[in-house]
Design a protein around this motif. Structure first.
Motif, PDB file in Angstrom:
ATOM      1  N   ALA A 142       0.830  -1.210   0.000  1.00 33.91           N
ATOM      2  CA  ALA A 142       0.000   0.000   0.000  1.00 33.91           C
ATOM      3  C   ALA A 142       0.865   1.261   0.000  1.00 33.91           C
ATOM      4  O   ALA A 142       0.559   2.257  -0.673  1.00 33.91           O
ATOM      5  CB  ALA A 142      -0.933  -0.004   1.209  1.00 33.91           C
ATOM      6  N   SER A 143       1.981   1.209   0.759  1.00 30.52           N
ATOM      7  CA  SER A 143       2.854   2.390   0.835  1.00 30.52           C
ATOM      8  C   SER A 143       3.533   2.666  -0.490  1.00 30.52           C
ATOM      9  O   SER A 143       3.591   3.808  -0.958  1.00 30.52           O
ATOM     10  CB  SER A 143       3.897   2.182   1.935  1.00 30.52           C
ATOM     11  OG  SER A 143       3.276   1.995   3.189  1.00 30.52           O
ATOM     12  N   VAL A 144       4.072   1.618  -1.105  1.00 26.46           N
ATOM     13  CA  VAL A 144       4.728   1.800  -2.395  1.00 26.46           C
ATOM     14  C   VAL A 144       3.729   2.291  -3.432  1.00 26.46           C
ATOM     15  O   VAL A 144       4.027   3.186  -4.248  1.00 26.46           O
ATOM     16  CB  VAL A 144       5.393   0.478  -2.838  1.00 26.46           C
ATOM     17  CG1 VAL A 144       5.919   0.588  -4.263  1.00 26.46           C
ATOM     18  CG2 VAL A 144       6.521   0.104  -1.886  1.00 26.46           C
ATOM     19  N   SER A 145       2.537   1.705  -3.407  1.00 31.33           N
ATOM     20  CA  SER A 145       1.507   2.137  -4.357  1.00 31.33           C
ATOM     21  C   SER A 145       1.169   3.613  -4.159  1.00 31.33           C
ATOM     22  O   SER A 145       1.033   4.377  -5.125  1.00 31.33           O
ATOM     23  CB  SER A 145       0.257   1.275  -4.176  1.00 31.33           C
ATOM     24  OG  SER A 145      -0.808   1.747  -4.970  1.00 31.33           O
ATOM     25  N   HIS A 146       1.069   4.035  -2.877  1.00 28.47           N
ATOM     26  CA  HIS A 146       0.733   5.428  -2.599  1.00 28.47           C
ATOM     27  C   HIS A 146       1.834   6.371  -3.067  1.00 28.47           C
ATOM     28  O   HIS A 146       1.579   7.406  -3.705  1.00 28.47           O
ATOM     29  CB  HIS A 146       0.497   5.595  -1.097  1.00 28.47           C
ATOM     30  CG  HIS A 146       0.293   7.012  -0.670  1.00 28.47           C
ATOM     31  ND1 HIS A 146       1.347   7.864  -0.365  1.00 28.47           N
ATOM     32  CD2 HIS A 146      -0.843   7.733  -0.493  1.00 28.47           C
ATOM     33  CE1 HIS A 146       0.865   9.039  -0.031  1.00 28.47           C
ATOM     34  NE2 HIS A 146      -0.459   8.998  -0.084  1.00 28.47           N
TER      35      HIS A 146
END
Length: 460
Positions: free
Chosen positions: A244-248
């Protein structure tokens, strides 16, 4: 729940178990249970042997003797009846004794011997006598006739007792087998079956395992499995957060790249200077995406260091290499780096490429967050007992106390616009743990952040 929380909870559980130990052999080790079980089986076998088996064997011998004695008594009665029928004819009585292979004697009421016949017999035999009273018409008093049983040889007695002992031992073995089987099932097999059911419930239905209060090997195995599940669940949660962090973090600059590139493709009346501005923005956003991916790759690689080769290195060589690599470059950027080595001959095992990344991440973190002009960095190395201490500090503003304990956590950052930020110190912690050491952080009294790594020292 991150890895640090899992580790803290596991340590707390171990402290609780040490402060509240369970008493009793049921919660002891399997070896202790086996020893207690063997003692119980031995005691039970002794009681059964001394009580039941010996009583059964005595009863068998008594029955054997009583049977022989009964036969002798019946033989004496039959001989007395025969003597009365034949009118006291001792010759006839002798013929009767020879025909029935018995020894016989007749005495009067005074005990005088009137008749005697002994059948030939082996010396290694047992003879039991029986007596009966008979009164003949021509005798004043009753006569006592005594007959001796058919000689019972030693082999016959041994065979009879052996058969009885065999039956008793078979029954005893069956009882002991049943007791041992029940104990083995209750103490070992049943817990293993329950543990297997726990494993299956987890990997088939996702049911988290419960911790066991047993202190033996099976209880420790279930508790280890529960700890492993906690770690697995924590890693799975971290991986979901990572995705989720990388995607964000990638989605924001990628959206800008797509917007600028779409304008360049669809619009034909963009001034040249505007086109250059859009291209620069696309280039800057691309670099931001690359930095995010590089930081992410460094974090993933930091978790794969267990298989990396390590070599012996002295503190003097380590400090000299760091100085040659960073001091001049930092001086050109206006950053001072002081390196102090108090135990140059001390040795430790390390992979320098990983330790170089460790030092590099600390330097980058200070440059980014110290907010000091001019920035001064200090690396001090010394030996303390059986450990090598690497102390890195700066003259910056330090870290607020409320977030100091979180700076090594993955994905932790004070920048709300970024979520993958903060992987640098998490990578440092992974590297030190891979080298078998520990890492701590503290604010210096004079200002600035101090990070210390404790690594095992290798004696010469």
């Amino acid at each position: 729940m991150n890895a640090r929380e899992v580790k803290t909870r596991m340590i707390k559980r171990q402290m609780d178990r040490s402060e509240n130990p369970r008493v009793g052999w049921l919660s002891s080790r399997l070896s202790h249970k086996a020893l207690v079980g063997l003692v119980l089986v031995a005691v039970l076998s002794g009681l059964i042997m001394c009580g039941c088996f010996l009583s059964y064997l005595r009863s068998s011998v008594d029955n054997l003797y009583n049977g022989i004695h009964t036969e002798s008594s019946d033989s004496a009665k039959q001989a007395a009846s025969f003597l009365m029928d034949c009118g006291g004819d001792y010759k006839a009585l002798k013929s009767y004794a020879v025909a029935h292979s018995i020894s016989c004697e007749v005495r009067d009421e005074k005990g005088e011997l009137l008749f005697e016949y002994q059948s030939p017999q082996d010396n290694n035999c047992v003879v039991v006598s029986g007596s009966a009273k008979v009164t003949l018409p021509n005798q004043k008093g009753p006569l006592t006739i005594r007959t001796f049983s058919i000689p019972l040889k030693r082999q016959q007695i041994s065979a009879s007792i052996s058969r009885s002992a065999l039956v008793g031992l078979c029954v005893l073995d069956i009882c002991i087998f049943i007791v041992v089987a029940v104990m083995l099932y209750l103490l070992v097999l049943a817990p293993i079956i329950r543990l297997r059911h726990t494993f299956r419930e987890y990997y088939e239905h996702g049911v988290l395992p419960q911790r066991s209060t047993r202190q033996d090997e099976l209880g420790k195995l279930q508790n280890t499995f529960a700890d492993m599940v906690d770690v697995i669940e924590s890693k799975a949660q971290s991986e979901r957060r990572l995705i989720a962090s990388v995607s964000h973090d990638i989605k924001t600059p990628l959206t800008s790249v797509m917007g600028y590139s779409e304008r360049l493709v669809t619009s034909k009346k963009i001034p040249p200077e505007k086109q250059q501005q859009y291209l620069r923005n696309i280039h800057d956003k691309s670099i931001a995406i690359k930095n995010i991916i590089d930081e992410f790759d460094d974090y993933l690689e930091a978790g794969l260091h267990d298989t990396s080769p390590m070599y012996m290195m002295t503190l003097n060589d380590f400090c000299r290499t760091v100085k040659n690599e960073y001091q001049a470059e930092l001086a050109d950027a206006g950053v001072g780096l002081t390196i102090e080595c108090e135990s140059p001959a001390s040795q430790f095992r390390c992979n320098y490429e990983h330790m170089r990344r460790f030092i590099g991440n600390l330097i980058s973190n200070s440059i980014q967050h110290a907010n000091a002009e001019p920035l001064k960095l200090r690396l001090a190395c010394w030996r303390e007992n059986e450990q090598i201490i690497l102390s890195f500090s700066d003259n910056g503003q330090g870290v607020p106390p409320d977030i100091l304990s979180h700076i090594f956590e993955p994905f932790f950052t004070t920048d709300r616009g970024r979520k993958v930020s903060g992987l640098g110190l998490a990578i440092c912690e992974n590297i030190i743990h891979t080298h078998g050491g520990t890492i701590t952080a503290a604010n210096q009294p004079a200002g600035g952040l101090q990070i210390q790594a404790h690594l095992p020292c290798i004696n010469e």
